[in-house]
Motif scaffolding. Structure first.
Motif, short mmCIF file in Angstrom:
data_model
loop_
_atom_site.label_atom_id
_atom_site.label_comp_id
_atom_site.label_asym_id
_atom_site.label_seq_id
_atom_site.Cartn_x
_atom_site.Cartn_y
_atom_site.Cartn_z
N PRO A 166 -26.81 3.22 -29.00
CA PRO A 166 -26.77 4.34 -28.00
C PRO A 166 -25.57 3.58 -26.83
N VAL A 167 -24.79 4.56 -26.35
CA VAL A 167 -23.93 4.25 -25.20
C VAL A 167 -24.40 4.84 -24.03
N HIS A 168 -24.98 5.96 -23.98
CA HIS A 168 -25.62 6.54 -22.80
C HIS A 168 -27.13 7.25 -23.37
N THR A 169 -28.07 6.93 -22.57
CA THR A 169 -29.14 7.87 -22.79
C THR A 169 -29.79 8.15 -21.68
N GLY A 170 -29.48 9.56 -21.28
CA GLY A 170 -30.15 10.19 -20.09
C GLY A 170 -31.31 11.09 -20.45
N ARG A 171 -31.69 11.74 -19.41
CA ARG A 171 -32.94 12.87 -19.62
C ARG A 171 -32.64 14.07 -20.42
N SER A 172 -31.13 14.30 -20.33
CA SER A 172 -31.01 15.57 -21.04
C SER A 172 -29.69 15.40 -22.30
N THR A 173 -29.09 14.27 -22.17
CA THR A 173 -28.21 14.21 -23.24
C THR A 173 -28.16 12.46 -23.61
N SER A 174 -27.79 12.28 -24.78
CA SER A 174 -27.47 11.02 -25.34
C SER A 174 -26.21 10.92 -26.12
N THR A 175 -25.56 9.81 -25.86
CA THR A 175 -24.21 9.49 -26.81
C THR A 175 -24.50 8.42 -27.45
N ILE A 176 -24.16 8.42 -28.77
CA ILE A 176 -24.50 7.31 -29.69
C ILE A 176 -23.13 6.89 -30.42
N GLU A 177 -22.68 5.66 -30.40
CA GLU A 177 -21.61 5.12 -31.50
C GLU A 177 -22.27 4.68 -32.52
N ILE A 178 -21.41 5.23 -33.73
CA ILE A 178 -21.87 4.72 -34.95
C ILE A 178 -20.84 4.15 -35.75
N THR A 179 -20.86 3.23 -36.34
CA THR A 179 -19.89 2.43 -36.99
C THR A 179 -20.63 2.39 -38.60
N ILE A 180 -19.58 2.66 -39.55
CA ILE A 180 -19.89 2.76 -41.11
C ILE A 180 -19.28 1.82 -41.75
N THR A 181 -19.61 0.85 -42.53
CA THR A 181 -18.93 -0.27 -43.22
C THR A 181 -19.23 -0.33 -44.62
N ASP A 182 -18.41 -0.74 -45.41
CA ASP A 182 -18.62 -0.84 -46.75
C ASP A 182 -19.30 -2.21 -47.16
N GLU A 183 -19.66 -2.35 -48.52
CA GLU A 183 -20.30 -3.58 -48.77
C GLU A 183 -19.75 -4.98 -48.52
N GLN A 184 -18.39 -5.08 -48.25
CA GLN A 184 -17.76 -6.08 -47.82
C GLN A 184 -17.52 -6.34 -46.20
N GLY A 185 -18.22 -5.40 -45.58
CA GLY A 185 -18.32 -5.51 -44.10
C GLY A 185 -17.23 -4.84 -43.30
N ARG A 186 -16.55 -4.13 -44.02
CA ARG A 186 -15.07 -3.57 -43.48
C ARG A 186 -15.35 -2.31 -43.15
N ARG A 187 -14.99 -1.95 -41.79
CA ARG A 187 -15.08 -0.55 -41.17
C ARG A 187 -14.50 0.43 -41.82
N THR A 188 -15.38 1.43 -42.40
CA THR A 188 -14.76 2.67 -43.08
C THR A 188 -14.65 3.93 -42.19
N CYS A 189 -15.53 3.93 -41.02
CA CYS A 189 -15.67 5.18 -40.25
C CYS A 189 -16.20 4.77 -38.97
N THR A 190 -15.67 5.15 -38.02
CA THR A 190 -16.38 5.27 -36.69
C THR A 190 -16.45 6.70 -36.23
N ALA A 191 -17.63 6.87 -35.70
CA ALA A 191 -18.39 8.11 -34.95
C ALA A 191 -18.88 8.12 -33.63
N ARG A 192 -18.72 9.17 -33.06
CA ARG A 192 -19.42 9.40 -31.67
C ARG A 192 -20.19 10.62 -31.96
N LEU A 193 -21.36 10.54 -31.52
CA LEU A 193 -22.46 11.65 -31.49
C LEU A 193 -23.14 11.83 -30.11
#
Length: 138
Positions: free
Chosen positions: A102-129
């Motif tokens: 989480p980068v922000h958790t409020g009463r009505s909204t939350s924003t979450i940063e998600i990192t996805i990596t492969d088995e070698q630890g390399r970042r394959t995707c960055t997402a924000r929800l």
């Protein structure tokens, strides 16, 4: 709270009815500070043999929603409001790991940063929800 409730803050559903099960997503860690899950590449490829961007997005929304739910008031459901994904590199096999923080958790909204990596630890995707917490209890 049972271990299963800690790993999945959502209401129980019949086996095989959730997208997570169809994609092979497995939550391996879940707390209000961090949710971690894995997903196999096999069964989640696009026609060129790479991990499908939509599968990445589904994984990101799954772990991000769980992080938001773990930070919401008890009994108040959360739903996705906006999802943004940047796909950095293709993955052809193995599994990927998503980490939602989480980068922000409020009463009505939350924003979450998600990192996805492969088995070698390399970042394959960055997402924000961003999720909205509904006022009506579940």
């Amino acid at each position: 709270m049972s271990e299963q409730q800690q790993l999945n803050p959502f209401p129980a559903q019949p086996a095989g009815q959730l997208l997570d099960a169809k994609l092979g997503i497995e939550v391996v860690e879940a707390s209000p500070e961090r949710v971690v899950a894995t997903m196999p590449v096999d069964g989640n490829r696009q026609p060129y043999g790479l991990m499908h961007g939509g599968a990445n997005a589904s994984l990101a929304e799954s772990v991000g929603s769980q992080a938001a739910a773990l930070n919401a008031a008890p009994g108040h459901p959360v739903v996705g409001l906006e999802l943004s994904c940047t796909h950095h590199r293709g993955v052809k096999d193995g599994k990927v790991t998503a980490v939602a923080v989480p980068v922000h958790t409020g009463r009505s909204t939350s924003t979450i940063e998600i990192t996805i990596t492969d088995e070698q630890g390399r970042r394959t995707c960055t997402a924000r929800l961003t999720c909205v917490t509904l006022n009506k209890p579940a």
